[in-house]
Design a protein around this motif. Sequence first.
Motif, PDB file in Angstrom:
ATOM      1  N   LEU A 139      74.384  -4.144  10.702  1.00  0.00           N
ATOM      2  CA  LEU A 139      74.054  -3.228  11.933  1.00  0.00           C
ATOM      3  C   LEU A 139      73.208  -1.982  11.024  1.00  0.00           C
ATOM      4  CD1 LEU A 139      74.393  -2.125  14.807  1.00  0.00           C
ATOM      5  CD2 LEU A 139      76.043  -0.933  13.823  1.00  0.00           C
ATOM      6  N   VAL A 140      71.963  -1.769  11.353  1.00  0.00           N
ATOM      7  CA  VAL A 140      71.422  -0.734  10.681  1.00  0.00           C
ATOM      8  C   VAL A 140      70.428   0.149  11.944  1.00  0.00           C
ATOM      9  CG1 VAL A 140      70.924  -1.934   8.498  1.00  0.00           C
ATOM     10  CG2 VAL A 140      69.480  -2.405  10.404  1.00  0.00           C
ATOM     11  N   ALA A 141      69.963   1.186  11.382  1.00  0.00           N
ATOM     12  CA  ALA A 141      69.035   1.998  12.281  1.00  0.00           C
ATOM     13  C   ALA A 141      67.743   1.117  12.439  1.00  0.00           C
ATOM     14  CB  ALA A 141      68.721   3.421  11.829  1.00  0.00           C
ATOM     15  N   ALA A 142      67.170   1.051  13.459  1.00  0.00           N
ATOM     16  CA  ALA A 142      65.937   0.280  13.300  1.00  0.00           C
ATOM     17  C   ALA A 142      64.925   0.716  12.736  1.00  0.00           C
ATOM     18  CB  ALA A 142      65.281   0.285  15.039  1.00  0.00           C
ATOM     19  N   GLY A 143      64.923   2.271  12.335  1.00  0.00           N
ATOM     20  CA  GLY A 143      64.026   2.630  11.549  1.00  0.00           C
ATOM     21  C   GLY A 143      64.122   2.326  10.035  1.00  0.00           C
TER      22      GLY A 143
END
Length: 361
Positions: A139-143
Motif C-alpha cells: 500500500l503506497v501513496a498514489a503519488g
Amino acid sequence: MAQQVRGVIAPGKNEPVRIETIVIPDPGPGEAVVKVQTCGVCHTDLHYKQGGITDDYPFLLGHEAAGVVESVGEGVTEVAPGDFVVLNWRAVCGECRACRRGRPWYCFATHNAEQKMTLTDGTELTPALGIGAFAEKTLVAAGQCTKVDPEASPAAAGLLGCGVMAGIGAAINTGGVTRGDSVAVIGCGGVGDAAVAGSLLAGAGKIIAVDIDDRKLAKAKEMGATHTVNSREKDPVEAIRELTGGFGADVVIEAVGRPETYEQAFYARDLAGTVVLVGVPTPEMKIELPLAEVFGRGGALKSSWYGDCLPSRDFPMLIDLYRQGRLDLDAFVTETIQLDQVEQAFERMHHGDVLRSVVVL
Ligand code: APR
Ligand code: ZN
Ligand code: ZN
C-alpha cells in the motif's frame, strides 16, 4: 476488504529477516495498492534491518520496485488499476518551499500512505522508505507510483526506483555531464556503475572508473568506462590527472561515502570542475579542505539527493532509452531471487560480485 499477502519483515535490530503474513487495507483517499512484480535489494534495506535508520521495528523491507496498480482510493487520478508503475520514495507535496522553488527532491513533506499495513495480530509495520515492496502487494501513496512503458522488463524498471536512478541522476541531473566531458567515478558499486552509464548516455568523452576491486572495475568497463584505476595500486588523483592531460576531470562523482574518497574527488577535478557526492556519509564524517584550493579551482561541490530526479520526468525517459537499447538496465541485475532469499542476498552484498539481487514475485 483487507487482504493478506506474504512479505519480508525485519523484526528487530540485527535479527534475521523472515516471511510473515501481512494485512493490506483497501486503499484510502490518495492511496493505491500495487501488485509487486519485482523489488531490488538495496543497502538501505540492510541499514533498516541493522538499526541504522530508525528504531520503528518491525519493518516491511524493500523499496526498489515495479508492479501493477491493483486498486486505487478516492480522488486518485494519476494512476488507475492495471497501470504498470515504478515506485518512488519521494511523492512530493507540490506546495512546500522546495517544491515551489522547483527543487522537489528536497521536499520534506512527501506523502506516504496514511493507513498502516500490519501483521495479522494488528502490529503496525514501518514500510522501508514508505514503500515496503518485498511483499506480494503493498500500500503506497498514489503519488509514489510513476507510470512507465508496460513493455519494459519489470526487473529492469524497478531499479530506477532507487540506486540506479541515484547514480544516473548524479551524473546527468546533478553533475550536468555533457558531450565531450571527462568524468571520473570513484566507487563502482551499483550507484557508481549507474553514474558511469549516465555519463555514457550524456555523451561524456572520457569516463574514468576508480575502485579498489578489479572485479568492480571490469564491470564498470562493461558499463561504459573508458579507463579504469585501481586505487589500491595507484594514487587515483594522480591517475585521473594523467588521463586528462594533467588537468583533472570536468565532473568527479564520489559514490562511496567516505572522507578519503571525497578528498580524492576534490583534488581530482579540473579548474571549474564539479564534484558530486552521491555516497552517503555518516553524521560523524568530516574533512578539511584548504580554502585556497576551493578558491583557486573554482567549480562546484555538490551532493545529489536521489539523483536530484523528477520521477515523472526521469523514469519514463530512462525506460524509453532502455527500450531503444541505449541504456542497459539489465546489466545491473546480477541475479533474480525469491522472497525467502533476501537474507542470503544481504550476506552476498559484501562479497563484491553482486550489483543487484532482484526479488521476482
Ligand atoms: N576507493 C574506491 N572505491 C571504494 C573504496 C575506496 N576507498 N572503498 C570502497 N570502494 C568501492 C567498493 O569496492 C564498491 O565497489 O565502492 C563501491 C561501493 O559500492 P556498493 O557497496 O555496492 O554501494 P552502492 O550501492 O553502489 O552505494 C554507494 O552510494 O547511495 C550511496 O548509500 C550509498 O553510500 C552508498 C554509495
Ligand atoms: Zn514539497
Ligand atoms: Zn535504496
